[in-house]
Enzyme design. Structure first.
Site, PDB file in Angstrom:
ATOM      1  N   PHE A  12      46.413  37.901  31.321  1.00  0.00           N
ATOM      2  CA  PHE A  12      47.511  37.663  32.250  1.00  0.00           C
ATOM      3  C   PHE A  12      47.640  36.163  32.597  1.00  0.00           C
ATOM      4  CE2 PHE A  12      47.897  37.483  37.070  1.00  0.00           C
ATOM      5  CZ  PHE A  12      49.265  37.241  37.070  1.00  0.00           C
ATOM      6  N   ASP A  57      34.575  36.226  20.738  1.00  0.00           N
ATOM      7  CA  ASP A  57      33.935  36.636  21.982  1.00  0.00           C
ATOM      8  C   ASP A  57      33.092  35.467  22.477  1.00  0.00           C
ATOM      9  OD1 ASP A  57      31.981  37.842  23.798  1.00  0.00           O
ATOM     10  OD2 ASP A  57      32.836  39.748  23.105  1.00  0.00           O
ATOM     11  N   ASN A  98      27.824  28.840  26.557  1.00  0.00           N
ATOM     12  CA  ASN A  98      28.416  28.450  25.265  1.00  0.00           C
ATOM     13  C   ASN A  98      29.538  27.430  25.438  1.00  0.00           C
ATOM     14  OD1 ASN A  98      26.739  30.041  23.655  1.00  0.00           O
ATOM     15  ND2 ASN A  98      28.016  31.858  23.941  1.00  0.00           N
ATOM     16  N   TYR A 144      30.388  41.193  38.497  1.00  0.00           N
ATOM     17  CA  TYR A 144      31.460  40.191  38.495  1.00  0.00           C
ATOM     18  C   TYR A 144      31.125  39.054  39.451  1.00  0.00           C
ATOM     19  CZ  TYR A 144      36.310  38.433  38.793  1.00  0.00           C
ATOM     20  OH  TYR A 144      37.448  37.650  38.773  1.00  0.00           O
ATOM     21  N   HIS A 180      48.749  43.835  33.030  1.00  0.00           N
ATOM     22  CA  HIS A 180      48.835  45.061  32.240  1.00  0.00           C
ATOM     23  C   HIS A 180      49.227  46.225  33.153  1.00  0.00           C
ATOM     24  CE1 HIS A 180      47.794  48.257  29.493  1.00  0.00           C
ATOM     25  NE2 HIS A 180      47.829  47.342  28.544  1.00  0.00           N
ATOM     26  N   ARG A 185      44.684  46.686  39.218  1.00  0.00           N
ATOM     27  CA  ARG A 185      44.721  45.914  40.456  1.00  0.00           C
ATOM     28  C   ARG A 185      45.909  46.350  41.302  1.00  0.00           C
ATOM     29  NH1 ARG A 185      43.263  40.069  38.002  1.00  0.00           N
ATOM     30  NH2 ARG A 185      44.187  41.035  36.163  1.00  0.00           N
TER      31      ARG A 185
HETATM   32  P1  NAD Z   1      42.780  39.440  32.343  1.00  0.00           P
HETATM   33  O1  NAD Z   1      41.856  40.596  32.250  1.00  0.00           O
HETATM   34  O2  NAD Z   1      44.227  39.669  32.131  1.00  0.00           O
HETATM   35  O3  NAD Z   1      42.334  38.272  31.355  1.00  0.00           O
HETATM   36  C1  NAD Z   1      41.017  38.067  30.922  1.00  0.00           C
HETATM   37  C2  NAD Z   1      41.062  37.733  29.437  1.00  0.00           C
HETATM   38  O4  NAD Z   1      39.740  37.432  28.980  1.00  0.00           O
HETATM   39  C3  NAD Z   1      41.564  38.894  28.584  1.00  0.00           C
HETATM   40  O5  NAD Z   1      42.514  38.418  27.662  1.00  0.00           O
HETATM   41  C4  NAD Z   1      40.306  39.400  27.898  1.00  0.00           C
HETATM   42  O6  NAD Z   1      40.574  40.037  26.669  1.00  0.00           O
HETATM   43  C5  NAD Z   1      39.508  38.115  27.751  1.00  0.00           C
HETATM   44  N1  NAD Z   1      38.057  38.326  27.636  1.00  0.00           N
HETATM   45  C6  NAD Z   1      37.262  39.102  28.414  1.00  0.00           C
HETATM   46  N2  NAD Z   1      35.984  39.011  28.012  1.00  0.00           N
HETATM   47  C7  NAD Z   1      35.968  38.142  26.953  1.00  0.00           C
HETATM   48  C8  NAD Z   1      34.947  37.638  26.113  1.00  0.00           C
HETATM   49  N3  NAD Z   1      33.670  38.024  26.257  1.00  0.00           N
HETATM   50  N4  NAD Z   1      35.284  36.762  25.129  1.00  0.00           N
HETATM   51  C9  NAD Z   1      36.586  36.385  24.966  1.00  0.00           C
HETATM   52  N5  NAD Z   1      37.584  36.846  25.733  1.00  0.00           N
HETATM   53  C10 NAD Z   1      37.282  37.711  26.717  1.00  0.00           C
HETATM   54  O7  NAD Z   1      42.520  38.791  33.788  1.00  0.00           O
HETATM   55  P2  NAD Z   1      43.221  37.543  34.509  1.00  0.00           P
HETATM   56  O8  NAD Z   1      43.720  38.028  35.810  1.00  0.00           O
HETATM   57  O9  NAD Z   1      44.140  36.854  33.579  1.00  0.00           O
HETATM   58  O10 NAD Z   1      41.952  36.638  34.815  1.00  0.00           O
HETATM   59  C11 NAD Z   1      41.656  35.449  34.072  1.00  0.00           C
HETATM   60  C12 NAD Z   1      40.484  34.720  34.704  1.00  0.00           C
HETATM   61  O11 NAD Z   1      40.811  34.370  36.047  1.00  0.00           O
HETATM   62  C13 NAD Z   1      39.204  35.569  34.795  1.00  0.00           C
HETATM   63  O12 NAD Z   1      38.098  34.736  34.516  1.00  0.00           O
HETATM   64  C14 NAD Z   1      39.163  36.019  36.220  1.00  0.00           C
HETATM   65  O13 NAD Z   1      37.845  36.234  36.657  1.00  0.00           O
HETATM   66  C15 NAD Z   1      39.807  34.840  36.931  1.00  0.00           C
HETATM   67  N6  NAD Z   1      40.392  35.265  38.233  1.00  0.00           N
HETATM   68  C16 NAD Z   1      41.536  35.988  38.274  1.00  0.00           C
HETATM   69  C17 NAD Z   1      42.052  36.390  39.506  1.00  0.00           C
HETATM   70  C18 NAD Z   1      43.331  37.165  39.626  1.00  0.00           C
HETATM   71  O14 NAD Z   1      43.702  37.527  40.745  1.00  0.00           O
HETATM   72  N7  NAD Z   1      44.060  37.433  38.596  1.00  0.00           N
HETATM   73  C19 NAD Z   1      41.369  36.041  40.676  1.00  0.00           C
HETATM   74  C20 NAD Z   1      40.185  35.330  40.584  1.00  0.00           C
HETATM   75  C21 NAD Z   1      39.713  34.910  39.347  1.00  0.00           C
HETATM   76  N1  UDP Z   2      43.747  49.005  46.139  1.00  0.00           N
HETATM   77  C1  UDP Z   2      44.443  50.111  46.586  1.00  0.00           C
HETATM   78  N2  UDP Z   2      45.068  50.902  45.668  1.00  0.00           N
HETATM   79  C2  UDP Z   2      45.061  50.614  44.339  1.00  0.00           C
HETATM   80  C3  UDP Z   2      44.364  49.472  43.885  1.00  0.00           C
HETATM   81  C4  UDP Z   2      43.700  48.687  44.812  1.00  0.00           C
HETATM   82  O1  UDP Z   2      44.490  50.394  47.796  1.00  0.00           O
HETATM   83  O2  UDP Z   2      45.670  51.383  43.580  1.00  0.00           O
HETATM   84  C5  UDP Z   2      43.081  48.142  47.139  1.00  0.00           C
HETATM   85  C6  UDP Z   2      41.612  47.840  46.844  1.00  0.00           C
HETATM   86  O3  UDP Z   2      40.774  48.843  47.367  1.00  0.00           O
HETATM   87  C7  UDP Z   2      41.450  46.505  47.551  1.00  0.00           C
HETATM   88  C8  UDP Z   2      42.818  45.844  47.406  1.00  0.00           C
HETATM   89  O4  UDP Z   2      43.728  46.888  47.131  1.00  0.00           O
HETATM   90  O5  UDP Z   2      41.172  46.705  48.909  1.00  0.00           O
HETATM   91  C9  UDP Z   2      42.870  44.809  46.280  1.00  0.00           C
HETATM   92  O6  UDP Z   2      42.360  45.416  45.123  1.00  0.00           O
HETATM   93  P1  UDP Z   2      42.363  44.684  43.710  1.00  0.00           P
HETATM   94  O7  UDP Z   2      41.606  45.551  42.768  1.00  0.00           O
HETATM   95  O8  UDP Z   2      43.744  44.297  43.345  1.00  0.00           O
HETATM   96  O9  UDP Z   2      41.601  43.291  43.961  1.00  0.00           O
HETATM   97  P2  UDP Z   2      40.205  42.893  44.663  1.00  0.00           P
HETATM   98  O10 UDP Z   2      39.655  44.071  45.418  1.00  0.00           O
HETATM   99  O11 UDP Z   2      39.338  42.484  43.549  1.00  0.00           O
HETATM  100  O12 UDP Z   2      40.599  41.825  45.592  1.00  0.00           O
END
Ligand code: NAD
Ligand code: UDP
Length: 314
Positions: A12, A57, A98, A144, A180, A185
């Site tokens: 994403f 990976d 890495n 995580y 997705h 989430r």
């Molecule tokens: P996402 O799941 O859409 O993207 C993660 C990507 O990493 C995917 O394309 C997945 O296939 C790839 N991936 C996972 N494991 C891998 C591996 N071992 N080797 C190579 N590729 C791998 O999630 P996102 O929301 O786009 O998150 C991206 C980054 O931002 C993550 O590191 C996540 O922890 C961080 N992040 C996101 C949020 C959010 O709210 N979206 C918040 C805090 C941190």
């Molecule tokens: N949550 C919810 N219904 C859902 C998905 C998530 O009530 O279908 C709640 C979840 O329990 C959390 C908040 O929404 O309190 C945010 O969840 P998310 O998984 O998006 O992110 P994170 O908990 O990692 O901040």
């Protein structure tokens, strides 16, 4: 012209970052193992002469000559990161080693996508970068949270011991197009449920809070962070401080979609943080006055439009 590696580039956030870096005229190597990523997110870039897609990976070493690395590879939704917790830890820890090794060898700058989850279930509110957090090291979220905390430690140690140019950002809940539909989430779940007039699944009583940032604001913050001077390492919070109760988010999405969905209340997952809101004072200072420009209604409208199209709903 720079060559920039984006790990997790088919996910994403990564796919939006690739778009922006290509638009700015860089060579982009997008590396992904497609665990949660989707080729469709980057399909429009595949034939671009400056874009290269590599299935890899990051728990395995990778070699290329690069100028900058954005390390985003890691599943981010609780459903996905808890599917194989050991792999999640390996991705954060071995993956970071890495990528830091690659940065060391090529003298590249490297940015780590850390997370507000390093604050766990915070007892300080809003959360400044100086807060050490309240993480259960043994709970279902620890693969995580602790993986990301260890990654931050690795980044700091490579900076201090090996002079690697590092940047750490702590990303708060971010949403937008290209999440997705089954991501799990809250924003994508509620929008998909609302558009299909299905029950909206609220975990717990919905009084827990989150602060939601639109994807474009995050990408802007990430790029500004990468462009700071070498003495700025972070961590820096990147998020939108507007805080909402989950139940209010659900009501808002029902209203914006005109949905007939009803709210249903399901058990609250273990260790689900009760509140979360970023203190973004530091980001404003270090990143040329950066602050979010999309409010929740604007961001949701754009995201709802995306899901309508994706799910063929008019
Ligand atoms: P996402 O799941 O859409 O993207 C993660 C990507 O990493 C995917 O394309 C997945 O296939 C790839 N991936 C996972 N494991 C891998 C591996 N071992 N080797 C190579 N590729 C791998 O999630 P996102 O929301 O786009 O998150 C991206 C980054 O931002 C993550 O590191 C996540 O922890 C961080 N992040 C996101 C949020 C959010 O709210 N979206 C918040 C805090 C941190
Ligand atoms: N949550 C919810 N219904 C859902 C998905 C998530 O009530 O279908 C709640 C979840 O329990 C959390 C908040 O929404 O309190 C945010 O969840 P998310 O998984 O998006 O992110 P994170 O908990 O990692 O901040």
């Amino acid at each position: 012209m720079k060559t920039i590696l984006v790990t997790g580039g088919a996910g994403f956030i990564g796919s939006h970052l690739c778009d922006r870096l290509i638009k700015e005229g860089n060579n982009v190597i997008c590396l992904d193992n497609f665990f949660t990523g989707d080729k469709e997110n980057i399909l429009h870039l595949i034939n671009h002469p400056m874009f290269e897609l590599v299935r890899h990976d990051i728990t395995m070493p990778y070699f290329a000559e690069v100028d900058e690395i954005y390390n985003l590879a890691c599943p981010a939704s609780p459903v996905h990161y808890q599917y194989n917790p050991i792999k999640t830890i390996k991705t954060s820890v071995m993956g970071s080693i890495n990528m830091l090794g690659l940065a060391k060898r090529t003298r590249a700058k490297i940015l780590q996508a850390s997370t507000s989850e390093v604050y766990g279930d915070p007892t300080v509110h809003p959360q400044p970068e100086s807060y050490w957090g309240n993480v259960n090291p043994l709970g279902p979220r620890s693969c995580y949270d602790e993986g990301k905390r260890c990654a931050e430690s690795l980044f700091m140690n490579y900076y201090q011991q090996n002079k690697v140019k590092i940047k750490i950002i702590r990303i708060f809940n971010t949403y937008g197009p290209r999440m997705h539909p089954n991501d799990g989430r809250v924003v994508s779940n509620f929008i998909v449920q609302a558009l299909q007039n299905k029950d909206i699944t609220i975990y717990g009583n919905g009084t827990q809070t989150r602060s939601f940032q639109y994807i474009d604001d995050l990408v802007e913050g990430m790029i500004r962070m990468m462009n700071t001077s070498d003495d700025i390492t972070g961590p820096v919070n990147i998020g939108n401080p507007d805080e909402y109760r989950i139940i209010d988010l659900a009501e808002k999405i029902i209203k914006l979609t005109g949905s007939k969905s009803k709210l249903v209340f399901l058990p609250l997952p273990a260790d689900d943080p009760t509140q979360r809101r970023p203190d973004i004072t530091l980001a404003g200072k270090l990143l040329n006055g950066w602050k979010p420009s999309f409010d929740l209604d604007q961001g949701l409208e754009l995201t709802i439009r995306y899901f309508r199209k994706k799910l063929n709903i008019d």
